[in-house]
Design an enzyme around this catalytic site. Structure first.
Site, PDB file in Angstrom:
ATOM      1  N   ARG A 180       0.562  -1.180   0.092  1.00 24.76           N
ATOM      2  CA  ARG A 180      -0.001   0.199  -0.066  1.00 24.76           C
ATOM      3  C   ARG A 180       0.688   1.464   0.004  1.00 24.76           C
ATOM      4  NH1 ARG A 180      -2.384  -3.336  -1.613  1.00 24.76           N
ATOM      5  NH2 ARG A 180      -4.282  -4.320  -0.836  1.00 24.76           N
ATOM      6  N   SER A 228     -11.058   0.506   3.789  1.00 29.36           N
ATOM      7  CA  SER A 228     -10.670   0.097   4.964  1.00 29.36           C
ATOM      8  C   SER A 228     -10.002   1.262   5.625  1.00 29.36           C
ATOM      9  CB  SER A 228      -9.406  -1.165   4.537  1.00 29.36           C
ATOM     10  OG  SER A 228     -10.087  -2.217   4.015  1.00 29.36           O
ATOM     11  N   GLU A 307      -5.025   2.922   7.312  1.00 34.35           N
ATOM     12  CA  GLU A 307      -4.811   3.149   5.747  1.00 34.35           C
ATOM     13  C   GLU A 307      -5.211   4.148   5.063  1.00 34.35           C
ATOM     14  OE1 GLU A 307      -5.173  -0.706   3.864  1.00 34.35           O
ATOM     15  OE2 GLU A 307      -6.266   0.237   2.215  1.00 34.35           O
TER      16      GLU A 307
HETATM   17  C1  FAD Z   1     -15.725   1.264  -0.945  1.00 34.01           C
HETATM   18  C2  FAD Z   1     -14.148   1.237  -1.123  1.00 34.01           C
HETATM   19  C3  FAD Z   1     -13.384   0.036  -1.138  1.00 34.01           C
HETATM   20  C4  FAD Z   1     -12.085   0.120  -1.246  1.00 34.01           C
HETATM   21  N1  FAD Z   1     -11.330  -0.908  -1.515  1.00 34.01           N
HETATM   22  C5  FAD Z   1      -9.837  -1.147  -1.613  1.00 34.01           C
HETATM   23  C6  FAD Z   1      -9.243  -2.277  -1.800  1.00 34.01           C
HETATM   24  O1  FAD Z   1      -9.668  -3.312  -1.943  1.00 34.01           O
HETATM   25  N2  FAD Z   1      -7.817  -2.057  -1.816  1.00 34.01           N
HETATM   26  C7  FAD Z   1      -7.124  -0.876  -1.833  1.00 34.01           C
HETATM   27  O2  FAD Z   1      -5.988  -0.775  -1.825  1.00 34.01           O
HETATM   28  N3  FAD Z   1      -7.893   0.208  -1.658  1.00 34.01           N
HETATM   29  C8  FAD Z   1      -9.187   0.288  -1.518  1.00 34.01           C
HETATM   30  N4  FAD Z   1     -10.001   1.481  -1.344  1.00 34.01           N
HETATM   31  C9  FAD Z   1      -9.195   2.573  -1.331  1.00 34.01           C
HETATM   32  C10 FAD Z   1      -9.077   3.296  -2.566  1.00 34.01           C
HETATM   33  O3  FAD Z   1     -10.071   3.310  -3.389  1.00 34.01           O
HETATM   34  C11 FAD Z   1      -7.587   3.345  -2.895  1.00 34.01           C
HETATM   35  O4  FAD Z   1      -6.455   3.679  -2.278  1.00 34.01           O
HETATM   36  C12 FAD Z   1      -7.542   3.996  -4.105  1.00 34.01           C
HETATM   37  O5  FAD Z   1      -6.316   3.420  -4.899  1.00 34.01           O
HETATM   38  C13 FAD Z   1      -7.370   5.704  -4.013  1.00 34.01           C
HETATM   39  O6  FAD Z   1      -7.379   6.212  -5.452  1.00 34.01           O
HETATM   40  P1  FAD Z   1      -8.116   7.705  -5.431  1.00 34.01           P
HETATM   41  O7  FAD Z   1      -8.054   8.156  -6.895  1.00 34.01           O
HETATM   42  O8  FAD Z   1      -9.484   7.973  -4.755  1.00 34.01           O
HETATM   43  O9  FAD Z   1      -6.896   8.526  -4.587  1.00 34.01           O
HETATM   44  P2  FAD Z   1      -7.310   9.789  -3.488  1.00 34.01           P
HETATM   45  O10 FAD Z   1      -7.850   9.215  -2.504  1.00 34.01           O
HETATM   46  O11 FAD Z   1      -7.785  10.773  -3.966  1.00 34.01           O
HETATM   47  O12 FAD Z   1      -5.756   9.768  -3.068  1.00 34.01           O
HETATM   48  C14 FAD Z   1      -5.156   8.907  -2.273  1.00 34.01           C
HETATM   49  C15 FAD Z   1      -3.622   9.169  -2.371  1.00 34.01           C
HETATM   50  O13 FAD Z   1      -2.924   9.127  -3.334  1.00 34.01           O
HETATM   51  C16 FAD Z   1      -2.597  10.267  -3.788  1.00 34.01           C
HETATM   52  N5  FAD Z   1      -2.842  10.554  -5.211  1.00 34.01           N
HETATM   53  C17 FAD Z   1      -3.833  10.602  -5.891  1.00 34.01           C
HETATM   54  N6  FAD Z   1      -3.679  10.655  -7.210  1.00 34.01           N
HETATM   55  C18 FAD Z   1      -2.443  10.990  -7.374  1.00 34.01           C
HETATM   56  C19 FAD Z   1      -1.575  11.107  -8.619  1.00 34.01           C
HETATM   57  N7  FAD Z   1      -2.129  11.240  -9.827  1.00 34.01           N
HETATM   58  N8  FAD Z   1      -0.339  11.140  -8.366  1.00 34.01           N
HETATM   59  C20 FAD Z   1       0.149  11.070  -7.062  1.00 34.01           C
HETATM   60  N9  FAD Z   1      -0.500  10.720  -5.971  1.00 34.01           N
HETATM   61  C21 FAD Z   1      -1.778  11.000  -6.353  1.00 34.01           C
HETATM   62  C22 FAD Z   1      -3.250  11.296  -3.034  1.00 34.01           C
HETATM   63  O14 FAD Z   1      -2.328  12.489  -2.952  1.00 34.01           O
HETATM   64  C23 FAD Z   1      -3.393  10.615  -1.731  1.00 34.01           C
HETATM   65  O15 FAD Z   1      -2.102  10.721  -0.984  1.00 34.01           O
HETATM   66  C24 FAD Z   1     -11.391   1.463  -1.096  1.00 34.01           C
HETATM   67  C25 FAD Z   1     -12.135   2.554  -0.922  1.00 34.01           C
HETATM   68  C26 FAD Z   1     -13.434   2.506  -1.132  1.00 34.01           C
HETATM   69  C27 FAD Z   1     -14.394   3.932  -0.778  1.00 34.01           C
END
Ligand code: FAD
Length: 320
Positions: A180, A228, A307
């Site tokens: 992660r 999570s 997380e």
């Molecule tokens: C219902 C639900 C289920 C989920 N299940 C899982 C799962 O099974 N496994 C899992 O790993 N995660 C899970 N997640 C968490 C989440 O979906 C992941 O961590 C996802 O990859 C985050 O992507 P995001 O675009 O929403 O990032 P954001 O939430 O917008 O950002 C998260 C982090 O990434 C950074 N970031 C975002 N975009 C960029 C970019 N282009 N360049 C550099 N940094 C960036 C941000 O600065 C921040 O630090 C879940 C979330 C929800 C709501």
């Protein structure tokens, strides 16, 4: 521009003059987070990848901190909002191209869409992430994953831009992926190249449908949340222990399923999901996190690490 905050009058206007895209002032971050929580900030919706570099240069010149945002599915923003410039990668940075097993994905592309599109074309690897609701950039940055897979397994190289607006390609070996984490701090991911493997379309379609069903049944899919809240405790010693093991099992065994603070609730469906039942504040969620950590520590001697990323007013990461 010089020595101002992202909220200062003038910063947004100066940015608008040099960048393509939408610069929104006092925009509620709640609209950009799956938690539906977070106060106001200046947000840039860049038109294309080159606008990200221009904005980063402007922020550096002005001494303004910045924060890269995808779909906000792993974040808890503060109730008072951010003094940082929020750069939200989405439309315009969401291309998808393929040549056989090689796929090039824009950072703003939703990961589930990349998963479905590649699976429909008969390519496996991303399909496992169909239920992980973030962008490609967020998936790479977080090294998101599930069902034993993670982004690190498919990525071959990533295009990043640094705080000086300089773009460069990093190969897979340059990215220190761990559980992660990508170690890409201080960089914005603009594109990711992934290598997939051929598999029969029908089998992939079945697997995608099955994974999606599993998600909907096992998690509070319809309520605002961040996935999570805690990482699962790890380490070889931990694997040998009896009793509750995962973060969700520990929080449940501490008797906290369904426990509420304000509008935030520890889901009765899955105790590692804390949901916003309506009107929850970041302070409500933080109180639940503190409570779960202290109860689990007292009862099981286990320290739970978050997380979800807890964000401070300058866009910095706070310790969970
Ligand atoms: C219902 C639900 C289920 C989920 N299940 C899982 C799962 O099974 N496994 C899992 O790993 N995660 C899970 N997640 C968490 C989440 O979906 C992941 O961590 C996802 O990859 C985050 O992507 P995001 O675009 O929403 O990032 P954001 O939430 O917008 O950002 C998260 C982090 O990434 C950074 N970031 C975002 N975009 C960029 C970019 N282009 N360049 C550099 N940094 C960036 C941000 O600065 C921040 O630090 C879940 C979330 C929800 C709501």
């Amino acid at each position: 521009m010089g020595g101002v905050t992202a909220r200062a009058p003038g910063f947004a206007a100066a940015l608008r003059a040099i960048v393509r895209g939408d610069v929104r002032e006092a925009e509620p971050l709640a609209r950009y987070s799956t938690y539906r929580i977070g106060g106001p900030a200046t947000i840039l919706l860049p038109s294309g990848p080159e606008d990200v570099g221009i904005a980063l240069q402007a922020a550096r010149r002005a001494g303004v901190p910045w924060f890269a945002l995808g779909l906000g599915s792993n974040l808890l923003f503060p109730d008072g909002g951010l003094d940082a410039l929020v750069i939200r990668l989405g439309k315009g940075i969401d291309g998808i191209e393929s040549a056989g097993e090689h796929w090039r994905l824009g950072a703003g592309l939703p990961g589930p869409l990349a998963a479905r599109r590649s699976a429909e074309a008969g390519w496996a690897g991303l399909h496992k992430f169909v239920g992980v609701p973030g962008t490609v950039g967020g998936g790479v940055y977080m090294n998101a994953g599930c069902h034993g897979g993670e982004w690190a397994e498919v990525v071959t190289r990533v295009l990043v831009v640094d705080g000086n607006g300089q773009e460069r390609w990093l190969t897979r070996a340059d990215v220190p992926f761990t559980y992660r984490r990508s170690g890409l701090d201080g960089l914005v991911v603009l594109e990711a190249d992934v290598t997939l493997r051929a598999e029969p379309r029908e089998r992939l379609a079945e697997e995608v449908a099955e994974l999606f069903r599993w998600r909907q049944e096992g998690t509070p899919f319809s309520q605002p949340c961040c996935g999570s809240v805690f990482k699962n405790p790890g380490g070889p010693a931990w694997k040998r222990r009896e009793g509750p093991r995962t973060a969700g099992q520990l929080v449940e065994a501490a008797g906290l399923k369904g426990y509420r603070v304000g509008g935030a609730e520890i889901s009765s469906m899955h105790a590692n999901y804390f949901v916003n039942t309506g009107g929850a504040t970041a302070a409500d969620v933080r109180a639940l996190i503190d409570l779960a950590q202290s109860r689990v520590r007292e009862q099981f001697g286990v320290a739970l690490d978050t997380e979800v990323k807890l964000i401070g007013t300058q866009g910095e990461y706070l310790h969970g």
